[in-house]
Design an enzyme around this catalytic site. Sequence first.
Site, PDB file in Angstrom:
ATOM      1  N   HIS A  39      14.264  -4.378   7.327  1.00 37.08           N
ATOM      2  CA  HIS A  39      12.858  -4.762   7.506  1.00 37.08           C
ATOM      3  C   HIS A  39      12.173  -3.710   8.361  1.00 37.08           C
ATOM      4  CE1 HIS A  39      13.909  -6.143  11.508  1.00 37.08           C
ATOM      5  NE2 HIS A  39      14.738  -7.074  11.037  1.00 37.08           N
ATOM      6  N   CYS A  46      19.893 -19.997  22.712  1.00 36.28           N
ATOM      7  CA  CYS A  46      19.754 -18.546  22.854  1.00 36.28           C
ATOM      8  C   CYS A  46      18.267 -18.234  22.644  1.00 36.28           C
ATOM      9  CB  CYS A  46      20.590 -17.819  21.797  1.00 36.28           C
ATOM     10  SG  CYS A  46      20.054 -16.114  21.552  1.00 36.28           S
ATOM     11  N   LYS A  87       7.108 -13.575  16.004  1.00 33.14           N
ATOM     12  CA  LYS A  87       8.375 -12.886  15.810  1.00 33.14           C
ATOM     13  C   LYS A  87       8.662 -12.816  14.304  1.00 33.14           C
ATOM     14  CE  LYS A  87      13.060 -12.796  17.112  1.00 33.14           C
ATOM     15  NZ  LYS A  87      14.266 -13.388  17.514  1.00 33.14           N
ATOM     16  N   CYS A 139      27.002 -16.443  21.415  1.00 35.54           N
ATOM     17  CA  CYS A 139      25.941 -16.595  20.409  1.00 35.54           C
ATOM     18  C   CYS A 139      26.304 -15.712  19.219  1.00 35.54           C
ATOM     19  CB  CYS A 139      24.586 -16.195  20.975  1.00 35.54           C
ATOM     20  SG  CYS A 139      23.336 -16.095  19.675  1.00 35.54           S
ATOM     21  N   LYS A 148      12.921 -14.906   8.963  1.00 32.46           N
ATOM     22  CA  LYS A 148      13.011 -15.416   7.593  1.00 32.46           C
ATOM     23  C   LYS A 148      12.336 -16.772   7.501  1.00 32.46           C
ATOM     24  CE  LYS A 148      17.383 -13.250   6.634  1.00 32.46           C
ATOM     25  NZ  LYS A 148      18.781 -13.500   6.803  1.00 32.46           N
ATOM     26  N   CYS A 194      23.611 -13.073  18.252  1.00 30.76           N
ATOM     27  CA  CYS A 194      23.630 -11.845  19.072  1.00 30.76           C
ATOM     28  C   CYS A 194      24.993 -11.169  19.009  1.00 30.76           C
ATOM     29  CB  CYS A 194      23.381 -12.143  20.549  1.00 30.76           C
ATOM     30  SG  CYS A 194      21.823 -12.893  20.955  1.00 30.76           S
ATOM     31  N   HIS A 251      17.692 -16.334  19.219  1.00 31.63           N
ATOM     32  CA  HIS A 251      18.031 -16.957  17.940  1.00 31.63           C
ATOM     33  C   HIS A 251      17.710 -18.445  17.866  1.00 31.63           C
ATOM     34  CE1 HIS A 251      20.278 -13.161  17.961  1.00 31.63           C
ATOM     35  NE2 HIS A 251      19.940 -13.179  16.681  1.00 31.63           N
ATOM     36  N   HIS A 282      13.714  -2.523  11.709  1.00 34.66           N
ATOM     37  CA  HIS A 282      14.728  -1.464  11.593  1.00 34.66           C
ATOM     38  C   HIS A 282      14.037  -0.127  11.268  1.00 34.66           C
ATOM     39  CE1 HIS A 282      17.024  -5.102   9.836  1.00 34.66           C
ATOM     40  NE2 HIS A 282      17.483  -4.941  11.060  1.00 34.66           N
TER      41      HIS A 282
HETATM   42  N1  MSP Z   1      24.389  -3.978  15.104  1.00 34.57           N
HETATM   43  C1  MSP Z   1      23.682  -3.976  16.327  1.00 34.57           C
HETATM   44  C2  MSP Z   1      23.552  -2.574  16.860  1.00 34.57           C
HETATM   45  C3  MSP Z   1      24.824  -1.838  17.105  1.00 34.57           C
HETATM   46  S1  MSP Z   1      24.525  -0.219  17.633  1.00 34.57           S
HETATM   47  C4  MSP Z   1      25.995   0.316  18.158  1.00 34.57           C
HETATM   48  C5  MSP Z   1      22.306  -4.558  16.119  1.00 34.57           C
HETATM   49  N2  MSP Z   1      21.845  -4.538  14.892  1.00 34.57           N
HETATM   50  S2  MSP Z   1      20.403  -5.100  14.433  1.00 34.57           S
HETATM   51  O1  MSP Z   1      20.426  -5.036  12.990  1.00 34.57           O
HETATM   52  O2  MSP Z   1      20.147  -6.355  15.003  1.00 34.57           O
HETATM   53  O3  MSP Z   1      19.381  -4.050  14.912  1.00 34.57           O
HETATM   54  C6  MSP Z   1      18.715  -4.124  16.160  1.00 34.57           C
HETATM   55  C7  MSP Z   1      17.734  -2.982  16.227  1.00 34.57           C
HETATM   56  O4  MSP Z   1      16.778  -3.060  15.139  1.00 34.57           O
HETATM   57  C8  MSP Z   1      16.846  -2.953  17.458  1.00 34.57           C
HETATM   58  O5  MSP Z   1      17.482  -2.404  18.582  1.00 34.57           O
HETATM   59  C9  MSP Z   1      15.723  -2.077  16.955  1.00 34.57           C
HETATM   60  O6  MSP Z   1      16.178  -0.750  16.914  1.00 34.57           O
HETATM   61  C10 MSP Z   1      15.518  -2.591  15.552  1.00 34.57           C
HETATM   62  N3  MSP Z   1      14.559  -3.699  15.495  1.00 34.57           N
HETATM   63  C11 MSP Z   1      14.782  -4.879  14.861  1.00 34.57           C
HETATM   64  N4  MSP Z   1      13.659  -5.641  14.949  1.00 34.57           N
HETATM   65  C12 MSP Z   1      12.702  -4.986  15.638  1.00 34.57           C
HETATM   66  C13 MSP Z   1      11.394  -5.308  16.055  1.00 34.57           C
HETATM   67  N5  MSP Z   1      10.795  -6.441  15.728  1.00 34.57           N
HETATM   68  N6  MSP Z   1      10.742  -4.417  16.837  1.00 34.57           N
HETATM   69  C14 MSP Z   1      11.319  -3.222  17.199  1.00 34.57           C
HETATM   70  N7  MSP Z   1      12.564  -2.906  16.820  1.00 34.57           N
HETATM   71  C15 MSP Z   1      13.264  -3.734  16.009  1.00 34.57           C
HETATM   72  O7  MSP Z   1      21.704  -4.980  17.088  1.00 34.57           O
END
Ligand code: MSP
Length: 555
Positions: free
Chosen positions: A59, A192, A342, A175, A345, A178, A195, A62
Amino acid sequence: MSPMKSMKKKIVKKVVIKKAAVKKSINRTTTQSIGRLGTQRPKTFYITTPIYYVNDIPHIGHAYTTVAADVLARYWRTQLGADNVHFLTGTDEHGVKVQQSAERSGVDPQRFCDEKAAKFQEAWDTLDISNNDFIRTTEDRHKKQVVWAWEKLRGATTPKGKPCLYEDEYSGLYCVGCEAYKTETELLNGLCPDHKKEPIHLQEKNWFFRLSDYTEILRDYIENNIFEISPDSKRSEVLGLINQGLKDIAVSRHNVRWGIPVPFDQTQTTYVWIDALMNYVSALGGRTGAEYLKFWPANVHLMAKDILKFHAAIWPAMLIALEIPLPKKVFAHGFFTIDGQKMSKSLGNVVNPDDMVKLYGSDASRYLLLSQFGFGTDGDISLARFQDIYSSHLANSLGNLVFRTISMTEKYFGGAVPAPSSDRPQSFDLATDWSRYDFHVRNLQFDEVLRVIWDDVRACNEYIDQQKPWELSKNEGMTDTLAHVMYHLLETIRHIALMLLPFMPHTSEKILTQLGFDVSKYLQKPMEELRVWGGLKEGQSLLKGEVLFPRLETR
Ligand code: MSP
């Protein structure tokens, strides 16, 4: 209907795009604190994004981090040469969360991961992400390094001389969302906060890592900026956490099938965060790999603040135990909401990069994501504002500037670059403000960099309105002045195109092509040479091309 599709419907109805003037909000100066390494020039540059969980689909959250990392990688390639930059992204594929998602979809976990990882790779292709590598934690090259790390940790001692690993009983909360252990104080009404779910109670025998023994050394490294945490507000948060004293953490899980087995204890698999963090080293081939020797330590680990704790405390402590140098910098940007909520889904407001690219194109999507708010701060993304920004900043300001300047040069000078007179109008000093540009890129102040560029765009548009080339063209005695005006516009547009290169690579190349350059050869030249004022030569033939940012309803 997806949020992007409903947006498209609204746009189609809106036949006329408002001729919004470039907002006065363009603010030229910044007082934000700078990174301590911000102005230094490294020899090589290694940048990473988090590896994303495959239980989710890609999304724009990411995408936000990945596009930002891509901009930095592309920028440093122009400074250091492509061979000296390494950009890594990938997917995090183990753990309970992924295992449960695979079970729910009735697919074997490996197949599930293969399908989901491919979705991330496709998303990054549509956004023109130029990563050099894509690591998946289910790959053998990664598993091998995790096994190596276990063996190394098993024989390692902490700075206080105690064994790094010990066995103990974990009894507490976890959790799954997380994939993290929680304390009561981290919960909000028993849930949490991220979540909105009640954590599960775990009681199991695990391997523990003696993180508490690293409290002092980490504080020292962070305070002395040997290990830099940016922005400053996040550095203070991490120091606050460390000052409370770090607690030992469980680094293995009992009965979690979907994980990398602990080599010396077949009842346990690796805790997913320990597994995931190792990706940054395993992708380089481990401690003896050629890429490791060239690129480690990483220059920047980029992420949002949600996962800073793992990167700023657990990861450096692990590295010290493994006798691996620490990354130079961890940068945690803010989190954004969509229209005040936020992204989730259940709310149905998840925007995926594909839909965004279909609507706006890849370059514009990159611009829209990074121009919204300060990179280190939290913010809100308004889907309705995307349209306004697309129309005002991209189609009307930049697109129109290029279109009318090239059209006027065709009309008045037969499409050949006219000769400038020697004195240069003051208003064009902006375009060569490369130091301001470099400063903001190197400090990851992307919204500021874009302002630097759009200051130039605005200055050019204002210059056209003041000089009125169409009136100069009617007066034969003014031909030299007209040539001078048009030259300065074209040359500034060349600088704008070069500044756009890391952000909007296609747009940049299209503009340079319209200015008559053979881009594949031209961009091979060293950037310092390209940045010199006067690079556009008299007589060069322009090549009028397609509209840079088509009206939204025709896309
Ligand atoms: N798998 C772990 C990371 C391991 S790294 C060794 C993880 N994955 S995640 O899919 O949840 O990705 C989190 C990351 O996605 C956040 O740190 C950020 O980089 C990005 N983001 C996800 N949603 C976001 C927003 N709404 N806003 C900004 N960044 C976002 O955690």
